[in-house]
Design a protein around this motif. Structure first.
Motif, PDB file in Angstrom:
ATOM      1  N   LEU A  13      10.233  15.585  -5.348  1.00 32.39           N
ATOM      2  CA  LEU A  13      10.142  14.524  -4.399  1.00 32.39           C
ATOM      3  C   LEU A  13      10.780  14.678  -2.992  1.00 32.39           C
ATOM      4  N   ILE A  14      12.056  15.565  -3.135  1.00 36.88           N
ATOM      5  CA  ILE A  14      12.181  16.034  -1.812  1.00 36.88           C
ATOM      6  C   ILE A  14      11.183  16.934  -1.025  1.00 36.88           C
ATOM      7  N   GLY A  17       8.820  14.809   0.616  1.00 36.60           N
ATOM      8  CA  GLY A  17       9.295  13.984   1.697  1.00 36.60           C
ATOM      9  C   GLY A  17       9.168  15.287   2.817  1.00 36.60           C
ATOM     10  N   ARG A  19       7.255  17.712   3.194  1.00 30.66           N
ATOM     11  CA  ARG A  19       5.961  17.933   3.519  1.00 30.66           C
ATOM     12  C   ARG A  19       5.442  16.881   4.597  1.00 30.66           C
ATOM     13  N   GLY A  20       5.632  15.616   4.105  1.00 33.06           N
ATOM     14  CA  GLY A  20       5.440  14.597   5.286  1.00 33.06           C
ATOM     15  C   GLY A  20       6.035  14.619   6.588  1.00 33.06           C
ATOM     16  N   ILE A  21       7.294  15.208   6.664  1.00 39.53           N
ATOM     17  CA  ILE A  21       7.878  15.325   8.047  1.00 39.53           C
ATOM     18  C   ILE A  21       7.270  16.651   8.727  1.00 39.53           C
ATOM     19  N   LYS A 104      20.811  16.284   4.405  1.00 37.46           N
ATOM     20  CA  LYS A 104      19.404  15.502   4.158  1.00 37.46           C
ATOM     21  C   LYS A 104      19.719  14.121   4.439  1.00 37.46           C
ATOM     22  N   ALA A 108      13.844  12.074  10.763  1.00 34.71           N
ATOM     23  CA  ALA A 108      12.697  13.097  10.764  1.00 34.71           C
ATOM     24  C   ALA A 108      12.748  13.928  11.987  1.00 34.71           C
TER      25      ALA A 108
END
Length: 223
Positions: A13-14, A17, A19-21, A104, A108
């Motif tokens: 999950l981390i 996240g 990857r999205g940023i 964390k 972003a």
């Protein structure tokens, strides 16, 4: 050119996240992902990342040990991420050679700036915990009084040390001082040699200890 990133985190999950940023549209290319630190050195050799973004708490090989292995193999700079405000563990990551750390959950944009700064040769210490972590770092390192005083540095070298303490990359220091980047690199090497530090994290600690720079929670890096 995109910044090549190796992600190391045991939670999918981390990683999703991150990857999205750290997407290509923002100038990043995630070249590989790992779920622990066991094979990080071989992954670095295979994928040649510009920076490793490393979770600090993982089963098996921890982020601290994995960072030590990457740096011992003369790998790329490492930015450590953690959900824990564990000062001693973060200090251990600096001793292992990490170029910086970030909690964390930061915005972003802060993560993107931190990854970019570290990939380009700078340092990034999360201002939320910098003071405490540096205190823990000192507890496990020789005191500045035991080492050479800053009077071994030329005035220009002191300027360079102060800017390293602010987290600036060599390119940013060159722009600030209106010098060539090669000249700045030579100054940095001499600062490290004269003060007996092995990396930028150690230089940052000395800059703090000698009052050249101070933590400032209201700033992106430090002041």
């Amino acid at each position: 050119m995109s910044i090549r990133v190796l992600l190391v985190d045991d939670q999918e999950l981390i990683r999703a996240g991150l990857r999205g940023i750290l997407r290509p549209r923002f100038g990043f290319d995630i070249v590989a992902e790992l779920g622990d630190g066991t094979s990080v050195v071989s992954a670095v050799a295979e994928h040649a990342p510009d920076v490793v973004v490393m979770d600090i708490r993982m089963p098996g090989v921890s982020g601290v040990e994995a960072t030590r292995r990457v740096r011992a193999a003369e790998g790329p700079p490492v930015l450590v991420l953690t959900t824990f405000e564990d000062d001693e563990v973060l200090a251990g990551a600096l001793r292992a050679g990490a170029a910086g750390f970030l909690l964390k959950g930061v915005p972003a944009a802060d993560l993107q700036r931190a990854v970019k700064t570290v990939a380009e040769g700078g340092s990034w210490l999360d201002p939320a915990v910098t003071g405490r972590v540096l205190s823990a770092y000192r507890d496990g390192a020789p005191s500045p009084e035991a080492g050479p005083a800053l009077d071994v540095l030329t005035p220009r070298e002191r300027e360079v040390l102060a800017l390293i303490g602010e987290g600036l990359t060599n390119a940013e220091i060159a722009a600030r001082l209106v010098l060539g980047e090669g000249t700045v690199k030579s100054h940095v090497s001499r600062v490290f040699s004269k003060l007996g530090v092995r990396d930028r994290a150690g230089a940052v600690v000395l800059a703090f200890d000698h009052g050249l720079v101070k933590p400032s929670p209201g700033r992106d890096r430090w002041a």
